[in-house]
Scaffold this active site. Sequence first.
Site, PDB file in Angstrom:
ATOM      1  N   GLU A  42      37.181  39.672  50.107  1.00  0.00           N
ATOM      2  CA  GLU A  42      36.986  40.416  51.355  1.00  0.00           C
ATOM      3  C   GLU A  42      37.911  39.815  52.398  1.00  0.00           C
ATOM      4  O   GLU A  42      38.136  38.607  52.398  1.00  0.00           O
ATOM      5  CB  GLU A  42      35.515  40.300  51.787  1.00  0.00           C
ATOM      6  CG  GLU A  42      35.149  41.114  53.007  1.00  0.00           C
ATOM      7  CD  GLU A  42      33.627  41.188  53.222  1.00  0.00           C
ATOM      8  OE1 GLU A  42      32.910  41.680  52.326  1.00  0.00           O
ATOM      9  OE2 GLU A  42      33.180  40.732  54.282  1.00  0.00           O
ATOM     10  N   ARG A  80      32.903  49.548  61.306  1.00  0.00           N
ATOM     11  CA  ARG A  80      34.078  49.037  60.569  1.00  0.00           C
ATOM     12  C   ARG A  80      35.003  48.196  61.431  1.00  0.00           C
ATOM     13  O   ARG A  80      35.716  47.336  60.911  1.00  0.00           O
ATOM     14  CB  ARG A  80      34.875  50.200  59.980  1.00  0.00           C
ATOM     15  CG  ARG A  80      34.126  50.989  58.930  1.00  0.00           C
ATOM     16  CD  ARG A  80      33.826  50.180  57.690  1.00  0.00           C
ATOM     17  NE  ARG A  80      32.997  50.932  56.749  1.00  0.00           N
ATOM     18  CZ  ARG A  80      32.462  50.400  55.665  1.00  0.00           C
ATOM     19  NH1 ARG A  80      32.647  49.122  55.369  1.00  0.00           N
ATOM     20  NH2 ARG A  80      31.714  51.134  54.870  1.00  0.00           N
TER      21      ARG A  80
HETATM   22  C1  3EB Z   1      31.065  46.734  52.833  1.00  0.00           C
HETATM   23  O1  3EB Z   1      32.018  47.330  53.326  1.00  0.00           O
HETATM   24  C2  3EB Z   1      31.360  45.354  52.354  1.00  0.00           C
HETATM   25  O2  3EB Z   1      26.533  43.617  56.048  1.00  0.00           O
HETATM   26  O3  3EB Z   1      27.434  42.910  57.889  1.00  0.00           O
HETATM   27  C3  3EB Z   1      31.385  44.010  55.072  1.00  0.00           C
HETATM   28  C4  3EB Z   1      31.229  43.701  56.417  1.00  0.00           C
HETATM   29  C5  3EB Z   1      30.276  44.073  54.249  1.00  0.00           C
HETATM   30  C6  3EB Z   1      29.967  43.478  56.961  1.00  0.00           C
HETATM   31  C7  3EB Z   1      27.516  43.337  56.727  1.00  0.00           C
HETATM   32  C8  3EB Z   1      29.006  43.833  54.805  1.00  0.00           C
HETATM   33  C9  3EB Z   1      28.853  43.547  56.143  1.00  0.00           C
HETATM   34  O4  3EB Z   1      29.946  47.231  52.685  1.00  0.00           O
HETATM   35  C10 3EB Z   1      30.395  44.349  52.807  1.00  0.00           C
END
Ligand code: 3EB
Length: 337
Positions: free
Chosen positions: A329, A224
């Site tokens: 996002e 994250r």
């Molecule tokens: C999520 O939280 C939303 O596949 O590298 C956010 C950040 C998201 C990175 C990735 C996907 C990715 O699942 C999507």
Amino acid sequence: MSSRMIPSDGGVLSRLNAVAPRIEYLPLEPGRPLPADALFAVEFGNRQTPVPPRCARVRLEPLAGAGLTEVWYANGPVHTGFDGQIRFAADDHHLAAAIEVDEREHGGLEGAAAYVYSSIARFQLTSRYPHLLRIWNYLDGINLGEGDAERYRVFCSGRTAGLRELRQERFPAATAIGRRDGSHMLQVYWLAGREPGIALENPRQLAAYHYPRQYGPTPPAFSRAMVVAPDLLMISGTASIVGHASRHAGSVQRQMAEILNNLDTLLSRARAHGPALPLRFSRATLIKAYLRHPGDLPFVEQQLRERLPAGTPFLVLLGDVCRADLLLELDCLHAAE
Ligand code: 3EB
């Protein structure tokens, strides 16, 4: 190099990069040279002019912040080079690199993602900068295909196949966003370090690498957020997801509020490792919003103006989030002022 001993999330002592690149959004006319002390830069928009050296061009339309270039400043001398299709620039602490491949040369998106990620894994392991910190992925038609054939899910399978030797506690912070240009190009750029960062998870969200089967055969390989140095937090693309579920389908207003909650949680978690990191967005916070529908721009701009100190530049890009029910996002780089 001086570094401080700081316990990571897992309780293991790790040497946190003491020096991080300073990063800013700089208004730069197209074709103008980068500042001499730039390590790397990211431009936005689908221009046809040649991409300058030490630069990546994200081919998404800037709805706000057109003309801003994201400049990553070096600490000391920079050397540049190539390794196969990877282009890189490095100082004594960090390496920035980029690769772009045509899916059609790898039998499709899954093969292209596996090729890109195994190239990255091999390159990083043999370089002086083995630790992946933050990575951005841009691909065409991210929501095309039904069920497990959705292209984001296919990308996730290829990525994990390529990264197979990386432990999940070491996954970089990441972004994965869709273009709609029919170009078949998979573009990836990243920051790596000589020392590891500290990967953070968000207690409001299930770790993406533990997402259940309903979101696809291979869970996404990212953390994250990454504390890169005591004064730099690099947050992953953050969407309106709580636990593993998308929230507030159809409401950009409520998705925005959920995202801001997710970001607040990460800002407060990061403080344990970076006491100088502000708890709120500051002038040294760089936000990119990715919007599925251009009509949501006025609301998103107003929200960002409200949350950021007056005059802080930000980017709003027209781009698709990896689940079709997500409208928005936010990417966030957060530094001490
Ligand atoms: C999520 O939280 C939303 O596949 O590298 C956010 C950040 C998201 C990175 C990735 C996907 C990715 O699942 C999507």
